[in-house]
Structures are given as C-alpha cells and as structure tokens.
Design a protein around this motif. Structure first.
Motif, PDB file in Angstrom:
ATOM      1  N   UNK A  67       3.863  -9.119  -1.294  1.00  0.00           N
ATOM      2  CA  UNK A  67       4.159  -9.687   0.021  1.00  0.00           C
ATOM      3  C   UNK A  67       3.056  -9.466   1.050  1.00  0.00           C
ATOM      4  N   UNK A  68       1.951  -8.805   0.661  1.00  0.00           N
ATOM      5  CA  UNK A  68       0.813  -8.732   1.565  1.00  0.00           C
ATOM      6  C   UNK A  68       0.174 -10.113   1.648  1.00  0.00           C
ATOM      7  N   UNK A  69      -0.430 -10.416   2.792  1.00  0.00           N
ATOM      8  CA  UNK A  69      -1.032 -11.725   2.975  1.00  0.00           C
ATOM      9  C   UNK A  69      -2.480 -11.625   3.417  1.00  0.00           C
ATOM     10  N   UNK A  70      -3.301 -12.556   2.945  1.00  0.00           N
ATOM     11  CA  UNK A  70      -4.703 -12.584   3.346  1.00  0.00           C
ATOM     12  C   UNK A  70      -4.834 -12.745   4.851  1.00  0.00           C
ATOM     13  N   UNK A  71      -3.851 -13.375   5.492  1.00  0.00           N
ATOM     14  CA  UNK A  71      -3.912 -13.606   6.933  1.00  0.00           C
ATOM     15  C   UNK A  71      -3.979 -12.309   7.732  1.00  0.00           C
ATOM     16  N   UNK A  76       1.453  -4.171   1.977  1.00  0.00           N
ATOM     17  CA  UNK A  76       2.346  -4.660   0.932  1.00  0.00           C
ATOM     18  C   UNK A  76       3.168  -3.535   0.341  1.00  0.00           C
ATOM     19  N   UNK A  77       4.020  -3.895  -0.622  1.00  0.00           N
ATOM     20  CA  UNK A  77       4.890  -2.908  -1.262  1.00  0.00           C
ATOM     21  C   UNK A  77       4.956  -3.192  -2.760  1.00  0.00           C
ATOM     22  N   UNK A  78       5.532  -2.236  -3.475  1.00  0.00           N
ATOM     23  CA  UNK A  78       5.826  -2.397  -4.908  1.00  0.00           C
ATOM     24  C   UNK A  78       4.597  -2.812  -5.737  1.00  0.00           C
ATOM     25  N   UNK A  79       3.560  -1.978  -5.834  1.00  0.00           N
ATOM     26  CA  UNK A  79       3.402  -0.675  -5.180  1.00  0.00           C
ATOM     27  C   UNK A  79       3.009  -0.840  -3.713  1.00  0.00           C
ATOM     28  N   UNK A  80       3.065   0.273  -2.985  1.00  0.00           N
ATOM     29  CA  UNK A  80       2.777   0.222  -1.556  1.00  0.00           C
ATOM     30  C   UNK A  80       1.437   0.839  -1.232  1.00  0.00           C
ATOM     31  N   UNK A  81       0.376   0.040  -1.189  1.00  0.00           N
ATOM     32  CA  UNK A  81      -0.934   0.599  -0.830  1.00  0.00           C
ATOM     33  C   UNK A  81      -0.891   1.234   0.556  1.00  0.00           C
ATOM     34  N   UNK A  82      -1.667   2.274   0.718  1.00  0.00           N
ATOM     35  CA  UNK A  82      -1.684   2.988   1.990  1.00  0.00           C
ATOM     36  C   UNK A  82      -3.041   3.636   2.173  1.00  0.00           C
ATOM     37  N   UNK A  83      -3.458   3.760   3.429  1.00  0.00           N
ATOM     38  CA  UNK A  83      -4.734   4.387   3.755  1.00  0.00           C
ATOM     39  C   UNK A  83      -4.457   5.712   4.444  1.00  0.00           C
ATOM     40  N   UNK A  84      -5.048   6.791   3.937  1.00  0.00           N
ATOM     41  CA  UNK A  84      -4.905   8.107   4.537  1.00  0.00           C
ATOM     42  C   UNK A  84      -6.262   8.720   4.809  1.00  0.00           C
ATOM     43  N   UNK A  85      -6.300   9.700   5.694  1.00  0.00           N
ATOM     44  CA  UNK A  85      -7.544  10.394   6.038  1.00  0.00           C
ATOM     45  C   UNK A  85      -7.707  11.637   5.181  1.00  0.00           C
ATOM     46  N   UNK A 123      -0.555   3.368  -4.378  1.00  0.00           N
ATOM     47  CA  UNK A 123       0.864   3.544  -4.101  1.00  0.00           C
ATOM     48  C   UNK A 123       1.043   4.766  -3.216  1.00  0.00           C
ATOM     49  N   UNK A 124       1.302   4.527  -1.929  1.00  0.00           N
ATOM     50  CA  UNK A 124       1.519   5.640  -1.009  1.00  0.00           C
ATOM     51  C   UNK A 124       2.952   6.110  -1.061  1.00  0.00           C
ATOM     52  N   UNK A 125       3.417   6.470  -2.228  1.00  0.00           N
ATOM     53  CA  UNK A 125       4.811   6.849  -2.437  1.00  0.00           C
ATOM     54  C   UNK A 125       5.092   8.303  -2.125  1.00  0.00           C
ATOM     55  N   UNK A 126       6.208   8.828  -2.645  1.00  0.00           N
ATOM     56  CA  UNK A 126       6.652  10.173  -2.263  1.00  0.00           C
ATOM     57  C   UNK A 126       5.688  11.264  -2.683  1.00  0.00           C
ATOM     58  N   UNK A 127       4.992  11.121  -3.802  1.00  0.00           N
ATOM     59  CA  UNK A 127       4.058  12.171  -4.205  1.00  0.00           C
ATOM     60  C   UNK A 127       2.968  12.359  -3.163  1.00  0.00           C
ATOM     61  N   UNK A 128       2.498  11.237  -2.617  1.00  0.00           N
ATOM     62  CA  UNK A 128       1.451  11.310  -1.610  1.00  0.00           C
ATOM     63  C   UNK A 128       1.967  12.009  -0.357  1.00  0.00           C
TER      64      UNK A 128
END
Length: 221
Positions: A106-110, A127-136, A146-151
């Motif tokens: 469900x992520x979009x290029x826009x 987006x989700x499933x998996x859910x990419x995420x940016x962390x410092x 996947x920025x899930x619970x382990x992260x």
C-alpha cells in the motif's frame, strides 16, 4: 539512481513501482514488458518503450477505462484524474551484502519525497506487511524491511540497510534525476506513439502527481 559509498559499500536508492497482475484486464493498447506480477520495475531514463508501456498500464490498472480502450481513451482517463497514484516507492540496496529493502504493501510512489522526514528524526510511512521503517543509529540511518516488535524491543535484528544521515539528500536528489530522466523517456515515447498534445499533457500530469521536478526544501535535523 542515487548512490553513496558507506563503510566501503555503495548504497543505492532508486524509484520503483510494483507491477500489478494485468491478466484480467484488457491488454494495454501499446507494447508492454512481460514482467511477472508483484515484481519491481525501476524507473529511470533507461526504461525501454515496453517498460514505459508497462508503467502506464500499471497507472491505468486501478481506473475504469471506457471502451474502446484504445491508447487515446487510456490517456484521456489518466488525464481526467486529479492525482495519479501507483504502488511503489523507494528501494534501498547494499550490493556488498545483497540486502535490499523494498516498499511495503500500500505504499505509493507519490509519497517518495516523505523520506526526507528522516533528516529531522521522523520515519515516514513506507507501507505495511512488511512495514519498512527508518530508525537512527548514532549519526546513521537504519532502514528496516520490517519495523516490527523485535525492532521496538531493542533487538536490532532483521533485514536492514544502513546509510549516513548526511547522505540522504544526495540519494534523494539522485532519485529525482532518475525520475526527471523518466519524464524525458516518456516524452520520447509519447512522440513515437503519435499522442501529440495528449502526450505533453500526460508527462506534465505525471510530473505533478509524483512531484518530480519541484525544488527541494530539506528539513534540518
């Protein structure tokens, strides 16, 4: 494609769109690359006419096109949209490890410019499933597939790519150069397809919808 050398590795960033399943739709009214559904199509000046045809077919796949569904009807339908959207986003790769982080469902290029939020400590929705995420991580950014619970429990595990925070503007401007090249390629394709003013309007609509040529105003961290 944006790229930056980091810890003796070349980190790359490129705009990609997800290829939809087109089997149940009328065939595109122009040649389109035969690429497997749910694969990723990189966007840049080197796209062939068939890849450009696939990109446009993917843009039109979510919109009802009235018969006879020829190229002019498809383009008219695209031009009638207030904003064009397409599944995709930015793909980050570390060729030295083979790690690749792709957009989530469900992520979009826009929304590709939202990556700049990471410069101010934020993590855009990728987006989700998996859910990419940016962390410092210190002065660097860690892009998780996947920025899930382990992260969030502090166990820094799972597929990720690291890049220097200060390099993100350079990478994003590299993506912008790729997308400007895509616009040029589309203009040439439209001319060869004899679309005339329709083609010019289509390139302008894609530029507007995906905020390609607009100048940058990067947030400060």
């Amino acid at each position: 494609m944006g790229d930056i050398e980091f810890n003796s590795a070349v980190i790359t960033m490129q705009a990609v769109v997800e290829v939809p399943a087109l089997d149940n739709d009328p065939a595109p009214p122009w040649p389109a690359a035969q690429t497997g559904p749910w694969s990723w199509l990189p966007l840049n000046a080197d796209c062939t006419d068939e890849e450009l045809g696939l990109f446009l077919a993917a843009l039109a796949a979510r919109i009802e096109v009235l018969p006879p569904r020829g190229r002019h009807e498809v383009v008219d339908t695209l031009l009638a949209e207030e904003l064009l959207i397409i599944a995709g986003g930015l793909q980050v790769s570390d060729p030295s490890t083979g790690r690749v982080v792709v957009p989530g469902c469900c992520a979009g290029l826009e929304d590709w410019r939202d990556w700049a939020q990471a410069l101010a400590g934020g993590s855009p929705w990728l987006g989700h499933d998996p859910g990419p995420e940016i962390g410092a991580v210190g002065e660097d950014l860690r892009v998780w597939q996947d920025g899930g619970p382990d992260r969030h429990r502090g166990r820094w595990a799972g597929l990720h790519v690291d890049l220097p925070r200060h390099a993100l503007p350079q990478l994003l401007m590299g993506v912008q150069r790729d997308l400007v090249g895509l616009l040029d390629a589309l203009a040439g394709w439209a001319e060869r397809a004899d679309l005339g003013r329709q083609g010019t309007a289509l390139v302008r609509a894609i530029d507007h919808s995906f905020t390609i040529t607009a100048p940058w105003d990067f947030p400060e961290g």
